[in-house]
Write a protein that holds these residues in place. Structure first.
Motif, PDB file in Angstrom:
ATOM      1  N   HIS A 178     -20.254   6.218  -2.101  1.00 21.98           N
ATOM      2  CA  HIS A 178     -20.863   6.654  -0.850  1.00 21.98           C
ATOM      3  C   HIS A 178     -21.842   7.795  -1.148  1.00 21.98           C
ATOM      4  N   ASN A 183     -14.305   7.206   4.347  1.00 22.95           N
ATOM      5  CA  ASN A 183     -14.677   6.655   3.047  1.00 22.95           C
ATOM      6  C   ASN A 183     -13.626   5.661   2.569  1.00 22.95           C
ATOM      7  N   THR A 184     -14.094   4.597   1.967  1.00 22.42           N
ATOM      8  CA  THR A 184     -13.197   3.555   1.485  1.00 22.42           C
ATOM      9  C   THR A 184     -12.448   4.066   0.259  1.00 22.42           C
ATOM     10  N   ILE A 185     -11.207   3.647   0.124  1.00 20.62           N
ATOM     11  CA  ILE A 185     -10.469   3.992  -1.091  1.00 20.62           C
ATOM     12  C   ILE A 185     -10.938   3.043  -2.194  1.00 20.62           C
ATOM     13  N   PRO A 186     -11.473   3.579  -3.290  1.00 19.17           N
ATOM     14  CA  PRO A 186     -12.008   2.693  -4.333  1.00 19.17           C
ATOM     15  C   PRO A 186     -10.908   1.808  -4.916  1.00 19.17           C
ATOM     16  N   GLY A 187     -11.294   0.590  -5.262  1.00 20.22           N
ATOM     17  CA  GLY A 187     -10.353  -0.295  -5.947  1.00 20.22           C
ATOM     18  C   GLY A 187      -9.362  -1.001  -5.051  1.00 20.22           C
ATOM     19  N   THR A 188      -9.477  -0.819  -3.735  1.00 21.94           N
ATOM     20  CA  THR A 188      -8.506  -1.477  -2.847  1.00 21.94           C
ATOM     21  C   THR A 188      -8.865  -2.938  -2.579  1.00 21.94           C
ATOM     22  N   ILE A 189     -10.077  -3.337  -2.949  1.00 20.91           N
ATOM     23  CA  ILE A 189     -10.633  -4.642  -2.577  1.00 20.91           C
ATOM     24  C   ILE A 189     -10.741  -4.737  -1.064  1.00 20.91           C
ATOM     25  N   ILE A 200      -0.567   3.993  -2.096  1.00 17.99           N
ATOM     26  CA  ILE A 200      -1.754   4.760  -1.683  1.00 17.99           C
ATOM     27  C   ILE A 200      -1.501   5.341  -0.300  1.00 17.99           C
ATOM     28  N   GLU A 211     -13.012  -5.079   2.394  1.00 18.01           N
ATOM     29  CA  GLU A 211     -13.994  -6.117   2.731  1.00 18.01           C
ATOM     30  C   GLU A 211     -15.312  -5.538   3.209  1.00 18.01           C
ATOM     31  N   ARG A 212     -15.465  -4.238   3.046  1.00 18.03           N
ATOM     32  CA  ARG A 212     -16.646  -3.609   3.617  1.00 18.03           C
ATOM     33  C   ARG A 212     -17.917  -3.878   2.817  1.00 18.03           C
ATOM     34  N   SER A 246       0.807  -1.226   0.000  1.00 18.44           N
ATOM     35  CA  SER A 246       0.000   0.000   0.000  1.00 18.44           C
ATOM     36  C   SER A 246       0.837   1.272   0.000  1.00 18.44           C
ATOM     37  N   SER A 282     -14.557  -2.840  -5.817  1.00 22.50           N
ATOM     38  CA  SER A 282     -15.707  -1.938  -5.816  1.00 22.50           C
ATOM     39  C   SER A 282     -15.216  -0.506  -6.003  1.00 22.50           C
ATOM     40  N   ASN A 293      -7.591  -4.441   3.414  1.00 19.09           N
ATOM     41  CA  ASN A 293      -7.930  -4.937   2.085  1.00 19.09           C
ATOM     42  C   ASN A 293      -7.181  -6.237   1.834  1.00 19.09           C
ATOM     43  N   PRO A 299     -19.705   5.046   4.885  1.00 21.14           N
ATOM     44  CA  PRO A 299     -18.519   4.344   4.396  1.00 21.14           C
ATOM     45  C   PRO A 299     -18.626   2.820   4.441  1.00 21.14           C
ATOM     46  N   TYR A 336     -13.537   4.591  10.052  1.00 22.51           N
ATOM     47  CA  TYR A 336     -14.848   4.979   9.543  1.00 22.51           C
ATOM     48  C   TYR A 336     -14.735   6.124   8.537  1.00 22.51           C
ATOM     49  N   GLU A 364      -2.880   7.406   1.433  1.00 17.16           N
ATOM     50  CA  GLU A 364      -4.034   7.561   2.331  1.00 17.16           C
ATOM     51  C   GLU A 364      -4.123   6.410   3.329  1.00 17.16           C
TER      52      GLU A 364
END
Lengths: 522, 462, 116
Positions: free
Chosen positions: B69, A38-44, A12, A46-47, A9, B65, A386, A174, A36, A14
């Motif tokens: 949000h 926002n998820t980083i898109p594309g990280t796969i 990224i 598990e949320r 990682s 994904s 992830n 998120p 909590y 972040e």
């Protein structure tokens, strides 16, 4: 440097502040993973989504309710039959799921009429069920259907039904945690206080944040009943819709999973002055303390102590048999939210295992505070992990077992780490005294699986041991145990039944005299 | 007319048979090597589909994904796709194929995934990943249209459309399997090998029955390569086994490249497998070898032991993917059984045009219902409240409670079958599949007879 | 602060962190109430003083305090030798340290959220 950066990682940045190693002399004020966000898109990651947090986690364990999702059929299908929250009414909530089946024409022209027809159809198909929860989904939130208005309309037409509306579309937050919050707040706002309960005891609690996974609620309910305590409602496992409308009349909120259900306890405290007592139903000592606290609150701690003494005498020798064989086994404790702190300390103390890592899929920083506080030094704590980070952590930490979800469990299997299902359990319930022994038994069976041992052998390179036709778990676990432990006459393996709930469901309880007159209590 | 084709008479769904389109596209995507799809929508649309497929195959695999949000749902979420592609490419250097799979939310808000793919192709890829082979493929699968079946069909078509190239004829046959199991792929490859036919199997998912190796191999994936997909355009012919899962791709190849193309029938049962072999012979000119005559003979021998004695007149309900349901019904008829209720879980308006359904309408001589847009309540309600008598249910695991409520034994077949061990490993297609299916049905009935004490003594001598 | 006192406070903190949940409610104002409520009643118990049990909230703090006091008496042998003023001083230090770790020095960004 307390923050842990994963090699996978580094690209990224972040992610840099989402993992921490609990270092020597460091406190929560030195380092805490972010949470909590926002998820980083594309990280796969598990949320899951906020719809599933509301509908799947908290809503559906309510047992006497038609659970209908207003949207295309997929949300309903996908969240159906993927949990083990059972109930004592023959699992109505597991067996039946309802979708309004929104199609393209409804997206264009609106789906409110469709919703109304659906509600009426569903009640007609199950005439004995008079309660319903409607869950909004992404699609119907975006087209702006007024679900509340339709529910109101139906309730006016069918006076014997009651409908709860939960507006928590998948994108609302998120993770699933956004949905936990939304359904908590909606329930207290719209339903608590709309039913006046019958009070049958001087000691009345709501049992909150307990979802009856494999019967956990029923195990805990047994203890409370033995103490003569009335469980007015359980939020929400094995819980009844109308009981939950009467939550305002409890004397105490006993809170288990604060992650998913602290909101309603906080609001009940503000609005009705009901105190919030956080407890742990897992582990002998924490459970004992929890029962004592509830007993103390009502002045019936002797009843709690009687249970603690009886259960400890019955089950401690079995727990200790496993503890002797699990000492210093390395565990990755990778659940969704609350179990990281419910278990982090007590599995170390009572089963002897070392927690080398905790993670949380949807927890907040508060969960990490609790989890890290309860871990031993050196543990790696990860927020919103992830796939690649989990794999990197497993290769680095080389755990003997991990506790996580089904699909990550398949990843672990392939790198030859046994897994236990932290969400749905293997052979639960895992709460209560006997349940805790069952958990220890499941860990033991996972770690000392002869097949697991065979998975490490490369028959093309390694020397193949040809001297044995079989190996038992006991041969593996006891190989290096001192004789006095191996043959300790005071210890024994688990002696309970495959299904331990059957005995609980038919049980009768002593009648305790009620001092408060019924009228006054109500 | 004894066989009636009609739509479910309720408007809502109680206990759905299918999930929605994006799930089908995701199942197709994991058949491709060096491919990780990005589902553009809420996280649940991936997390639960991964869980579902993972429960079925008892394997893990990767799908990402875009994690839409609240802000994205309000203001548009294309930036999430851009970020997802970048993050995925950075961290998975082997990935070459990235389908961008839309969902209901992102279709409703009107996110232009085709536009964002163009933009990424013009900016991100040449600037940040020069020289790297990356294929971004928009796939539109709004959840409020069709079902997981159409989602699979659309995705196969879009993959083929994107990659297929006209090249030197390679003499290979395209075999588009439809939504099948690793065990089916294995059985199909076996039949092709016996026929000495070189085929390009879409999708090559046999590897999802993957080993646990001593050196560790943490992810399972499909084996269909970009080259395989490109070569679909230069194949000698195309045979799609399933009308509703891969049929559109076959039509595309026929129209675009003028390949001789046959769609269906699904090779379930002896008769349909015979037709499959006849089609292979027709498309390739290869003879059917003696080995398959023997294999067929073994199957017929096994079925003969079961039919008139045990299976005859048994009343069966079947639900699931349409090609599977129709194939199973045809096979049951050959086995002297009586399929009385077929449940097709989506509202495809073309089912009435299916010659297999028309044949049943013309020839079945007992009451039989084929319900479209059906749910599992159509089954349970008929048995519990309307007097439908059944001896057996054929369907996937989501109907497990319906079967138990009806007290009718059930053979798990189709997708998903998470509540029985290892079923993904066994084929339902080919002669081998015919034998396996018939014997599963018989053994399930036998167990049921014993537990219900229903002529259990019959089996004292057999 | 003396080294002994610091060390003792750390032992007391360690128990709270590993065994208790009451100090980790979700908002700063709740944590302040909880820390004050539980620790003041724990101090009263350890000092043999009268504990107010007027309200349900009092009782709820008190049950956690009873268990904490018991655990301290059981696990911290040096406690028995302390005088009442020494216990009060120590508990004051503990309270300050806990407020720092869970509130004032906490890195939890949700503590100041105005809503639950």
């Amino acid at each position: 440097m307390p923050y842990h950066e994963f090699e996978c990682s580094t690209c990224i940045p972040e992610r840099k502040k989402h993992a921490v190693v609990k270092g020597p002399g460091e406190t929560l004020a030195d380092a805490l993973p972010l949470g909590y966000l926002n998820t980083i898109p594309g990280t796969i990651s598990e949320r899951g989504c906020a719809y599933c947090g509301a509908k799947h986690v908290i809503g559906t364990p309510m047992k006497d309710v038609i659970h209908i999702s207003h949207g295309p059929v997929g949300c309903t299908y996908d969240t159906w039959q993927t949990k083990r929250y059972i109930s004592d009414n023959d699992n109505f909530q597991l067996k039946y799921t309802f979708a309004t089946d929104v199609k393209e024409k409804h997206i264009v022209f609106g789906a409110e009429k469709l919703l109304k027809q659906n509600i009426i159809e569903a009640f007609k198909a199950h005439p004995t069920i008079k309660r319903m929860t409607i869950y909004q989904t992404c699609a119907t939130a975006l087209i702006g259907d007024d679900i509340d208005a339709i529910a109101q309309e139906v309730m006016e037409e069918l006076p014997d039904v009651d409908i709860f509306v939960c507006n928590s579309p998948g994108f609302a937050g998120p993770s699933q945690s956004g949905g936990h919050h939304k359904i908590n707040i909606a329930w207290i706002k719209n339903k608590v206080g709309t039913v006046e309960p019958e009070i049958t005891s001087d000691y009345v609690i709501n049992y909150v944040g307990e979802y009856n996974i494999q019967g956990d609620q029923e195990v805990m309910q047994d203890f409370f009943k033995r103490m003569g305590i009335q469980i007015l409602s359980t939020f929400t496992g094995n819980g009844s819709y109308d009981d939950l409308r009467a939550m305002h009349k409890a004397h105490l909120n006993v809170l288990e999973c604060a992650r998913s259900a602290e909101y309603i306890c906080n609001e009940l405290r503000v609005k009705y002055g009901i105190p919030r007592l956080d407890i742990d139903g897992f582990g002998f000592e924490p459970l004992g303390n929890s029962l004592r606290k509830v007993g103390l609150f009502f002045g019936i701690e002797d009843r709690a102590q009687a249970i603690i003494d009886e259960e400890t005498a019955r089950w401690k020798p079995e727990l200790d048999w496993y503890k002797a064989r699990l000492m210093h086994k390395k565990v990755c404790l990778w659940p969704g939210g609350s179990k990281l702190w419910h278990w982090a300390n007590v599995i170390h103390e009572e089963m002897g295992v070392d927690v080398v890592s905790v993670y949380t899929k949807f927890g907040h920083q508060g969960d990490m505070e609790k989890g890290i506080a309860r871990c031993e030094q050196g543990a790696l704590a990860i927020d919103d992990p992830n796939e690649l980070e989990s794999v990197e952590a497993m290769y680095k930490l080389k755990p003997d077992i991990i506790f996580t979800g089904k699909r990550p469990g398949e990843v672990a299997k392939k790198i030859r780490v046994p897994y236990l299902n932290a969400h749905a359990y293997h052979n639960g319930p895992w709460k209560g005294y006997e349940g805790w022994v069952r958990f220890a038994r499941d860990i033991y069976n996972g770690i000392y699986s002869p097949i697991h041992e065979l998975s490490k052998l490369d028959i093309s390179k390694d020397e193949i041991p040809t001297d044995k036709g079989f190996v038992t778990q006991r041969m593996l676990s006891d190989a290096n145990l001192p004789d006095e432990v191996r043959n300790d006459p005071n210890l024994r393996q688990y002696t309970g039944k495959y299904d331990m709930l059957a005995a609980l469901r038919g049980k009768t309880y002593p009648a305790f005299e009620q001092h408060t007159p019924k009228e006054a209590a109500a | 007319m004894h066989c009636e084709l009609k739509e479910k008479d309720r408007i809502g769904t109680i206990n759905p048979i299918f999930t929605c389109q994006p799930a089908g596209a995701q199942y197709a995507s994991i058949g491709i090597k060096e491919c990780i799809g990005i589902v553009h929508g809420g996280q649940g649309c991936v997390m639960f589909v991964r869980l579902l497929i993972s429960q079925h195959l008892k394997e893990s695999f990767e799908i990402a994904s875009s994690s839409v949000h609240e802000d994205g749902a309000v203001f548009g979420a294309l930036d999430r796709v851009e970020q997802a592609v970048d993050v995925l490419l950075m961290r998975y250097p082997h990935v070459k194929v990235v389908p961008i799979i839309s969902t209901c939310s992102t279709e409703v808000i009107g996110d232009d995934i085709d536009g964002v793919v163009r933009k990424l192709n013009e900016e991100l890829l040449p600037e940040k990943y020069p020289g790297r082979e990356v294929h971004l493929i928009p796939i539109h699968t709004p959840s409020f249209v069709g079902s997981m079946v159409t989602g699979y069909d659309v995705a196969v078509r879009d993959f083929v459309k994107y990659f297929a190239e006209k090249g030197e004829p390679n003499g290979k046959l395209n075999l588009i399997t439809g939504w099948v199991n690793p065990g089916d792929v294995k059985a199909l490859k076996h039949l092709l090998a016996e026929m000495d036919i070189q085929a390009n199997v879409l999708f090559e998912i046999e590897s999802f029955d993957s080993p646990l190796m001593p050196d560790g191999n943490f992810v399972s994936h499909g084996s269909t390569t970009i080259e395989d997909l490109k070569r679909t355009g230069s194949a000698s012919a195309t045979l799609a086994l399933n009308r509703y899962e891969g049929g559109q791709a076959a039509k595309y190849l026929e129209n675009e490249f003028g390949q001789p193309t046959i769609v269906g029938p699904t090779p379930i049962g002896i008769r349909n497998t015979d037709t499959f072999l006849a089609n292979l012979k027709k498309l390739t000119g290869k003879p059917i070898p003696h080995s398959l005559v023997v294999e067929r003979g073994i199957a017929i021998d096994a079925l003969t032991d079961l039919t008139h004695m045990f299976l005859a007149d048994k009343r069966v309900a079947i639900y699931g993917n349409p090609d599977l349901v129709i194939g199973l019904a045809e096979f049951c008829l050959d086995l002297e059984m009586k399929p009385v209720l077929l449940l097709l879980g989506d509202d495809n308006a073309n089912y009435g045009d299916d010659p297999r359904i028309q044949a049943m309408q013309q020839n079945v001589d007992y009451p039989m219902e084929i319900i479209t847009n059906a749910d599992l309540w159509d089954l349970e309600d008929r048995v519990k409240n309307q007097g439908l008598e059944l001896d057996l249910i054929l369907g996937h695991s989501k109907g497990r409670f319906a079967a138990m409520e009806c007290n009718v034994p059930m053979v798990r077949v189709g997708f998903p079958t998470y509540d029985r061990a290892g079923l993904y490993r066994y084929p339902v297609v080919g002669y081998e599949g015919a034998t396996w299916l018939a014997e599963q049905m018989a053994n399930t009935l036998f167990t049921d007879m014993e537990y219900k004490k229903n002529k259990e003594w019959v089996l004292n001598v057999w | 602060m003396s080294e002994v006192k610091t060390e003792r406070i750390e032992q007391m903190i360690d128990y709270i962190m590993k065994k208790c949940l009451w100090q980790f409610q979700s908002r700063a104002w709740d944590r302040r109430d909880q820390n004050l409520g539980v620790l003041s009643k724990t101090t009263q118990i350890l000092c043999g003083e009268h504990v107010e049990l007027e309200t349900p909230a009092d009782r709820c703090y008190w049950v956690d305090a009873v268990c904490l006091a018991e655990a301290y008496r059981e696990r911290l042998p040096w406690l028995a030798a302390l005088s009442v003023p020494e216990i009060k001083d120590l508990m004051q230090g503990l309270h300050e340290r806990l407020d720092f770790l869970t509130i004032d020095g906490s890195l939890n960004e949700e503590l100041t959220d105005q809503m639950y």
